[in-house]
Design a protein around this motif. Structure first.
Motif, PDB file in Angstrom:
ATOM      1  N   THR A 139      39.055  42.938  28.002  1.00  0.00           N
ATOM      2  CA  THR A 139      40.501  43.039  28.199  1.00  0.00           C
ATOM      3  C   THR A 139      40.849  43.228  29.665  1.00  0.00           C
ATOM      4  OG1 THR A 139      40.758  44.000  25.996  1.00  0.00           O
ATOM      5  CG2 THR A 139      42.567  44.327  27.553  1.00  0.00           C
ATOM      6  N   LEU A 140      40.183  44.154  30.319  1.00  0.00           N
ATOM      7  CA  LEU A 140      40.452  44.402  31.734  1.00  0.00           C
ATOM      8  C   LEU A 140      39.990  43.229  32.584  1.00  0.00           C
ATOM      9  CD1 LEU A 140      41.573  46.351  33.793  1.00  0.00           C
ATOM     10  CD2 LEU A 140      39.353  47.514  33.855  1.00  0.00           C
ATOM     11  N   GLY A 141      38.869  42.638  32.214  1.00  0.00           N
ATOM     12  CA  GLY A 141      38.382  41.471  32.950  1.00  0.00           C
ATOM     13  C   GLY A 141      39.374  40.327  32.909  1.00  0.00           C
ATOM     14  N   CYS A 142      39.952  40.092  31.740  1.00  0.00           N
ATOM     15  CA  CYS A 142      40.960  39.033  31.613  1.00  0.00           C
ATOM     16  C   CYS A 142      42.182  39.356  32.462  1.00  0.00           C
ATOM     17  CB  CYS A 142      41.348  38.874  30.146  1.00  0.00           C
ATOM     18  SG  CYS A 142      42.576  37.587  29.836  1.00  0.00           S
ATOM     19  N   ALA A 143      42.624  40.608  32.404  1.00  0.00           N
ATOM     20  CA  ALA A 143      43.827  40.999  33.135  1.00  0.00           C
ATOM     21  C   ALA A 143      43.641  40.893  34.644  1.00  0.00           C
ATOM     22  CB  ALA A 143      44.220  42.424  32.750  1.00  0.00           C
ATOM     23  N   VAL A 144      42.479  41.276  35.155  1.00  0.00           N
ATOM     24  CA  VAL A 144      42.265  41.271  36.610  1.00  0.00           C
ATOM     25  C   VAL A 144      41.913  39.876  37.124  1.00  0.00           C
ATOM     26  CG1 VAL A 144      39.766  41.726  36.750  1.00  0.00           C
ATOM     27  CG2 VAL A 144      41.308  42.714  38.457  1.00  0.00           C
ATOM     28  N   SER A 145      41.488  38.992  36.236  1.00  0.00           N
ATOM     29  CA  SER A 145      41.104  37.653  36.685  1.00  0.00           C
ATOM     30  C   SER A 145      42.293  36.868  37.224  1.00  0.00           C
ATOM     31  CB  SER A 145      40.453  36.873  35.531  1.00  0.00           C
ATOM     32  OG  SER A 145      41.396  36.572  34.509  1.00  0.00           O
ATOM     33  N   CYS A 191      37.865  32.943  37.489  1.00  0.00           N
ATOM     34  CA  CYS A 191      37.647  32.739  36.066  1.00  0.00           C
ATOM     35  C   CYS A 191      36.876  33.909  35.462  1.00  0.00           C
ATOM     36  CB  CYS A 191      36.867  31.447  35.824  1.00  0.00           C
ATOM     37  SG  CYS A 191      37.784  29.951  36.221  1.00  0.00           S
ATOM     38  N   LEU A 192      37.227  34.261  34.237  1.00  0.00           N
ATOM     39  CA  LEU A 192      36.518  35.297  33.492  1.00  0.00           C
ATOM     40  C   LEU A 192      35.417  34.658  32.661  1.00  0.00           C
ATOM     41  CD1 LEU A 192      36.159  38.158  32.206  1.00  0.00           C
ATOM     42  CD2 LEU A 192      37.844  37.427  30.494  1.00  0.00           C
ATOM     43  N   ILE A 193      34.236  35.250  32.740  1.00  0.00           N
ATOM     44  CA  ILE A 193      33.135  34.862  31.864  1.00  0.00           C
ATOM     45  C   ILE A 193      32.722  36.088  31.071  1.00  0.00           C
ATOM     46  CG2 ILE A 193      30.750  34.051  31.717  1.00  0.00           C
ATOM     47  CD1 ILE A 193      31.248  32.388  34.207  1.00  0.00           C
ATOM     48  N   ASP A 194      32.995  36.051  29.777  1.00  0.00           N
ATOM     49  CA  ASP A 194      32.567  37.102  28.852  1.00  0.00           C
ATOM     50  C   ASP A 194      31.190  36.697  28.346  1.00  0.00           C
ATOM     51  OD1 ASP A 194      32.081  38.398  26.299  1.00  0.00           O
ATOM     52  OD2 ASP A 194      34.148  39.081  26.355  1.00  0.00           O
TER      53      ASP A 194
END
Length: 203
Positions: free
Chosen positions: A17-23, A29-32
């Protein structure tokens, strides 16, 4: 060194969630990594655990990090909760960039995950006790792997994004890879915390 922003922490700490928001403000790009593995394997994480076992899944986490070394542009990487447990993965993380440990108390994690049936490691008779046990075992490893620690029990997404963004950009702009912590950010050792506090008091 690559300058990926790497988020680690126990499951439910908010890495994705935080990774998506800060990207978005970082324009990276976010890589989960869990999603990356699921796409490569054609199975969910739960299915991979059931069919191949945990050791196989951990191997795929290492392969994912090795692939990230080939990325030419900085990314935001949200790692699985168990990824930093392997020494090889911690070595790769140091090569990949700036690692932030999203730290949360066991009670916080339990409240977030108590209705979640997709976490294979929590499918047990007493998930609260399991969470406490695993956090107790993993916390020292997360601290060792992290460059900074961000406390996330108080989930104010705008504040967390702002602080994470500022710390990451400061590190990218410093040749020595260090920026003074502020707010709920902390260096990974108490000695560094105290030194940073002295510097701020004198400024």
């Amino acid at each position: 060194m690559k300058q990926h922003l790497i988020l680690i922490g126990y499951m439910g700490s908010g890495k994705s969630t935080l990774g998506c928001a800060v990207s978005y403000p970082l324009q990276q790009c976010l890589i989960d990594t869990d999603k990356w593995i699921e796409q490569k394997e054609g199975m969910t994480v739960s299915e991979i655990f059931a069919v191949h076992g945990e050791a196989y899944f951990r191997q795929k986490e290492t392969e994912c990090l090795e692939t990230m070394l080939l990325e030419k542009e900085p990314r935001v990487l949200a790692l699985g909760g168990g990824t930093p447990l392997l020494e090889e993965n911690r070595r790769l993380m140091k090569q990949l960039g700036f690692t932030v440990y999203l730290q949360a108390q066991a009670e916080t994690i339990y409240d977030r995950l108590k209705e979640d049936t997709t976490r294979p490691l929590l499918q047990c008779d007493n998930p609260r006790a399991k969470i406490e046990q695993m956090i107790g075992e993993r916390d020292p490893i997360y601290r060792q792997a992290a460059d900074y620690i961000l406390q996330v029990d108080d989930w104010d997404i705008k504040r967390l994004v702002r602080e994470l963004q500022e710390a990451y950009r400061a590190v990218k702009n410093r040749n020595d890879g260090f920026c003074q912590p502020g707010g709920t950010f902390y260096s990974k050792t108490e000695e560094e915390n105290e030194a940073a506090g002295d510097q701020r008091a004198q400024s």
